[in-house]
Motif scaffolding. Sequence first.
Motif, PDB file in Angstrom:
ATOM      1  N   GLN A   1       0.821  -1.207   0.049  1.00 57.40           N
ATOM      2  CA  GLN A   1       0.113  -0.113  -0.100  1.00 57.40           C
ATOM      3  C   GLN A   1       0.891   1.351   0.105  1.00 57.40           C
ATOM      4  O   GLN A   1       0.773   2.066  -0.906  1.00 57.40           O
ATOM      5  CB  GLN A   1      -0.931   0.161   1.330  1.00 57.40           C
ATOM      6  CG  GLN A   1      -1.691   1.335   1.405  1.00 57.40           C
ATOM      7  CD  GLN A   1      -2.683   1.299   2.606  1.00 57.40           C
ATOM      8  OE1 GLN A   1      -2.514   0.352   3.522  1.00 57.40           O
ATOM      9  NE2 GLN A   1      -3.196   2.512   2.812  1.00 57.40           N
ATOM     10  N   TRP A   2       1.915   1.152   1.062  1.00 58.66           N
ATOM     11  CA  TRP A   2       2.760   2.411   0.910  1.00 58.66           C
ATOM     12  C   TRP A   2       3.595   2.414  -0.220  1.00 58.66           C
ATOM     13  O   TRP A   2       4.257   3.713  -0.565  1.00 58.66           O
ATOM     14  CB  TRP A   2       3.561   2.519   2.289  1.00 58.66           C
ATOM     15  CG  TRP A   2       2.230   2.966   3.375  1.00 58.66           C
ATOM     16  CD1 TRP A   2       1.923   2.337   4.287  1.00 58.66           C
ATOM     17  CD2 TRP A   2       1.813   4.294   3.511  1.00 58.66           C
ATOM     18  NE1 TRP A   2       1.017   3.097   5.024  1.00 58.66           N
ATOM     19  CE2 TRP A   2       0.769   4.189   4.433  1.00 58.66           C
ATOM     20  CE3 TRP A   2       1.954   5.316   2.944  1.00 58.66           C
ATOM     21  CZ2 TRP A   2       0.134   5.133   5.041  1.00 58.66           C
ATOM     22  CZ3 TRP A   2       0.972   6.697   3.332  1.00 58.66           C
ATOM     23  CH2 TRP A   2       0.251   6.481   4.346  1.00 58.66           C
ATOM     24  N   GLN A  56       2.789   1.764  -3.240  1.00 57.91           N
ATOM     25  CA  GLN A  56       1.890   2.505  -4.410  1.00 57.91           C
ATOM     26  C   GLN A  56       1.834   4.117  -4.024  1.00 57.91           C
ATOM     27  O   GLN A  56       2.151   4.852  -4.780  1.00 57.91           O
ATOM     28  CB  GLN A  56       0.790   1.957  -4.597  1.00 57.91           C
ATOM     29  CG  GLN A  56      -0.136   2.413  -5.707  1.00 57.91           C
ATOM     30  CD  GLN A  56      -1.634   1.892  -5.576  1.00 57.91           C
ATOM     31  OE1 GLN A  56      -1.775   0.714  -4.787  1.00 57.91           O
ATOM     32  NE2 GLN A  56      -2.414   2.204  -6.592  1.00 57.91           N
ATOM     33  N   THR A  57       1.553   4.389  -2.682  1.00 53.43           N
ATOM     34  CA  THR A  57       1.158   5.978  -2.385  1.00 53.43           C
ATOM     35  C   THR A  57       2.449   6.624  -2.353  1.00 53.43           C
ATOM     36  O   THR A  57       2.362   7.693  -2.976  1.00 53.43           O
ATOM     37  CB  THR A  57       0.600   5.938  -1.064  1.00 53.43           C
ATOM     38  OG1 THR A  57      -0.580   4.969  -0.866  1.00 53.43           O
ATOM     39  CG2 THR A  57       0.317   7.402  -0.516  1.00 53.43           C
ATOM     40  N   SER A  65       4.004   6.984  -6.011  1.00 53.33           N
ATOM     41  CA  SER A  65       3.058   7.657  -6.874  1.00 53.33           C
ATOM     42  C   SER A  65       3.386   9.107  -6.692  1.00 53.33           C
ATOM     43  O   SER A  65       3.485  10.203  -7.602  1.00 53.33           O
ATOM     44  CB  SER A  65       1.590   7.429  -6.727  1.00 53.33           C
ATOM     45  OG  SER A  65       1.231   6.091  -6.901  1.00 53.33           O
ATOM     46  N   HIS A  69       3.569  14.350   1.679  1.00 52.39           N
ATOM     47  CA  HIS A  69       3.433  13.124   1.383  1.00 52.39           C
ATOM     48  C   HIS A  69       4.587  12.130   1.475  1.00 52.39           C
ATOM     49  O   HIS A  69       4.491  11.077   2.128  1.00 52.39           O
ATOM     50  CB  HIS A  69       3.187  12.891  -0.345  1.00 52.39           C
ATOM     51  CG  HIS A  69       1.906  13.528  -0.861  1.00 52.39           C
ATOM     52  ND1 HIS A  69       0.893  13.071  -0.475  1.00 52.39           N
ATOM     53  CD2 HIS A  69       1.836  14.590  -1.560  1.00 52.39           C
ATOM     54  CE1 HIS A  69      -0.132  13.711  -1.218  1.00 52.39           C
ATOM     55  NE2 HIS A  69       0.578  14.731  -1.719  1.00 52.39           N
TER      56      HIS A  69
END
Length: 662
Positions: free
Chosen positions: A157-158, A160-161, A164, A247
């Motif tokens: 998950q992290w 991808q986040t 990105s 981010h």
Amino acid sequence: MADIGLHDGPSPSAPSPRDADAPPTSADSAGQSGPPAISEEVKARMDKVIYSDIGITTLLNRLKQSVASARDFSTFLKKRSTLEEEHAQGLRKLSRSLGDAAVRADNRQGTYSQSHNDLSRFHDRMADHGLQFAVSLQQMADDLHELASNIERGRKQWKQTGLSAEKRVLEAEAAAEKAKAKYESLAEQYDRVKTGDKQTGKFGLKGPKSAAQHEEELLRKVQNADSDYASKVQAAQAARQELVSTHRPQAVHNIQQLISECDAGLTLQLQKFATFNEKLLLGQGLSISPLKDSAGSATPAPKSLYEVVQQVDNQQDYRDYILSHASNPAAVSSEQIKYSRHPTLGGGTGPAVPASQTSTQNKRNSSMLLQSFSQQHLPTQSQSSTPGPVPAPAPAPAPSTQQKLFVHNPDSFSSPPFQPPYPVSDGPAVPEKHPLNPSSMTPAASPLPPAGGNIQQQHLPPLKPVFGVSLEDLYARDGTAVPMIVYQCFQAIELFGLDMEGIYRLSGSANHINQMKQLFDNDSSQVDFTNPENFYHDVNSVAGLLKQFFRDLPDPLFTSHHYSDFINAARIDDDIQRRDSLHALVNNLPDAHYATLRALVLHLNKIQEHYTQNRMNAGNIAICFGPTLMGASSGGNIADAGWQVRVIETILVNTFQLFDDD
């Protein structure tokens, strides 16, 4: 044994072998409130890498290493658990064969037989330690595998986040660089036209009016490119600012948390592994060499393995065996045979008998004495119930005796159980597979005499034995497909033990189990386990009594006839095919076996439904009941232990696909 220290180390004044400038390790911080402090310089250097453009990628790679390490150690724990379980099951089977050999009539009795039984009990206790250790390792492996799976989901998950957000900034900066190149190219062209560079003639311009128009058009393009370049630079700056301020710190923080959680979980399991290994070794040591009680203790000190072996007295055993035949009528000295002539032939002593003839007569006499001795001492069909002068061999000890000793040893892998006030409710009614036909059952077995002699000699009331009697005989005698002792034990455990940690894994009191066993062997219909006083408020002893009943069955619950079929079904890899194969085999069991198995599985399903409290899932229950229900000596070998457990676990996982819950 008591003087040996397991944690002996260098004295406090001894210099540390580690270099003084080396960074502190986790062992140095034992007993402190937190991890060792990091210097400001090191922290600044770490932050420089973490919050750079490669920070998220670096942390993701480090997290991937942590997950791989956790999975590798989980696999190691699972394989080690399997090895320990197979070793413990083999040791238990060997100890029981040793105990069976000790009670055979062709073996020595006396002090040797007593030492033989004690040696079997030592092996039983060591097997208990090994099985307890295997269950703990299996639980650790499951916990670590679940942790690694959860961390891996968070990492994806992290990944991808975080990546990105980094990619969006790179794309914005690339667009700004492209706009800058276009702007600089147009500006150079405009500068050449404005300064009157003669190369402009190549564009085919004619006259001053066309050149002026071209200059004006280039100026307009330069202004548009400048505006586009400025806006894209501003967008790239805004994207990077958002990345640096929001981010990236968020991704870095969460990935660091995942790394810390994964590493902490792995460290915890490593520490538990070390602790459980120490407890296993200490428990095995205390099993064969117990600590002596303080002086003046009322109970005798337990004997060590060495002391048990030392108590064998060859001369005493020899004397006792010879003297046990002293009451034999044939144990007399025969008189010398003399020759006498019949009076009709003249009487008198007659001529002396030749020595060869005397020797022949002596041999014949010795043969007659030997035949007389054999007739009186060798067991026959008619004499087997008559006690002879030879002392009866001591019966093999019940497994619950070793289980009690194991509970009080310091190597228990879980906290001691307690008795909370559980709500009382009626036990479940267990229907049958189909109507049973009493006429198809074998005739009821006659009551068994108690160990050590017949009933008339001991003046005991008639008994209705339960232990050691087949399920078909119990059904034919009592009229219930599921024995009353099974119902009573289910009732006690479901009323008072569903939430007790380690139920069916922790052993109870050997004295309590033996006393309850005598109650059921006298008249099981008079026993009521809804009142905890009737089982001494000891639910673990009730669980031990139930397992003892299944172990003592002449034919195991899954029957010796179907043993190989169940093992072959367990070898099927496909879950659905394995379940259906076991379902068909279960339906082929004899009626009394099917009804009892169905009641037991529905009961054990209630146990696993309270897993969060009692820590007994389907796998742990299967480990405890595999050899008990299928028989440790049903023609299988040590390698079948894992398949036995798989049979029970598959049935428990598919309880309501195999049985209805009416």
